[in-house]
Design an enzyme around this catalytic site. Structure first.
Site, PDB file in Angstrom:
ATOM      1  CD  GLN A 223      -2.989   1.035   1.849  1.00  0.00           C
ATOM      2  OE1 GLN A 223      -3.419   0.002   2.435  1.00  0.00           O
ATOM      3  NE2 GLN A 223      -3.931   1.978   1.683  1.00  0.00           N
ATOM      4  CG  PHE A 224       1.470   3.806  -3.615  1.00  0.00           C
ATOM      5  CD1 PHE A 224       1.681   5.157  -3.723  1.00  0.00           C
ATOM      6  CD2 PHE A 224       0.501   3.113  -4.090  1.00  0.00           C
ATOM      7  CE1 PHE A 224       0.800   5.966  -4.462  1.00  0.00           C
ATOM      8  CE2 PHE A 224      -0.407   3.871  -5.078  1.00  0.00           C
ATOM      9  CZ  PHE A 224      -0.332   5.097  -5.351  1.00  0.00           C
ATOM     10  CB  THR A 225      -1.983   5.318  -0.377  1.00  0.00           C
ATOM     11  OG1 THR A 225      -2.568   4.108   0.415  1.00  0.00           O
ATOM     12  CG2 THR A 225      -2.487   5.238  -1.725  1.00  0.00           C
TER      13      THR A 225
END
Length: 147
Positions: A78-80
Site C-alpha cells: 500500500q504505497f499510499t
C-alpha cells in the site's frame, strides 16, 4: 518502511473477483517501502511484527504475539501509506520507493515475515485489490521501521 497493522479475526484480498490471499486469526499488514529503504528495514520490521504482543492472554490483556497464538499474516502492498498531506488537498507520494524497488522490498518483507515461522498470505503488488477484514478489537497500529 511503514506498516499499518490490524488485528483481525479474518482477512482476505481479492483481485478481479478472485481471492488471492486469505487468513483466519492474525494480522493484516499494509506495507509501504519508502525511498532509501533496504532489506535491513524489512528484516527489522518483520521481526518486530512477529513478536508484537497485541493478542489477548487468558486475563484479557494484550500480552501475546502472532507467534504465541499461531496466527497468520496477510501482507498487502500500500504505497499510499507514504502520503504527504502537509500542503494542499491532494496527497503527494514522492517519499515512496520507486515501483520496482517497492515491489522488491514488499516481496522481501513478506519472505522475512515468513522466515519468522509465520504463515503468510499476500496481495498482488500494483493490482487493484479489494481487501476485506473483520477487525478484532478494533486494534490498529502504525509502525515505522525506524521506531
Amino acid at each position: 518502511m511503514r506498516a499499518l497493522i490490524q488485528r483481525v479475526i479474518s482477512a482476505r484480498v481479492d483481485v478481479g473477483g478472485a481471492t488471492i490471499g486469505e487468513i483466519g486469526q492474525g494480522m493484516l499488514v499494509l506495507i509501504c517501502a519508502m525511498q532509501g529503504d533496504a532489506e535491513a528495514e524489512a528484516d527489522k520490521l518483520a521481526a518486530k511484527i512477529a513478536k508484537l504482543r497485541i493478542f489477548k492472554d487468558d486475563e484479557g490483556r494484550m500480552n501475546r504475539s502472532l507467534l504465541d497464538i499461531g496466527g497468520a499474516a496477510l501482507v498487502v502492498s500500500q504505497f499510499t501509506l507514504a502520503a504527504d498531506t502537509s500542503r494542499g488537498n491532494r496527497p503527494g507520494f514522492s517519499t515512496a520507493a520507486p515501483p520496482a524497488e517497492g515491489q522488491r522490498l514488499y516481496e522481501y518483507f513478506a519472505s522475512a515475515l515468513q522466515a519468522q515461522s509465520l504463515p503468510v498470505a499476500t496481495g498482488r503488488f500494483g493490482a487493484d485489490m479489494a481487501v476485506s477484514l473483520v477487525n478484532d478489537g478494533p486494534v490498529t497500529i502504525w509502525m515505522d521501521s525506524d521506531g
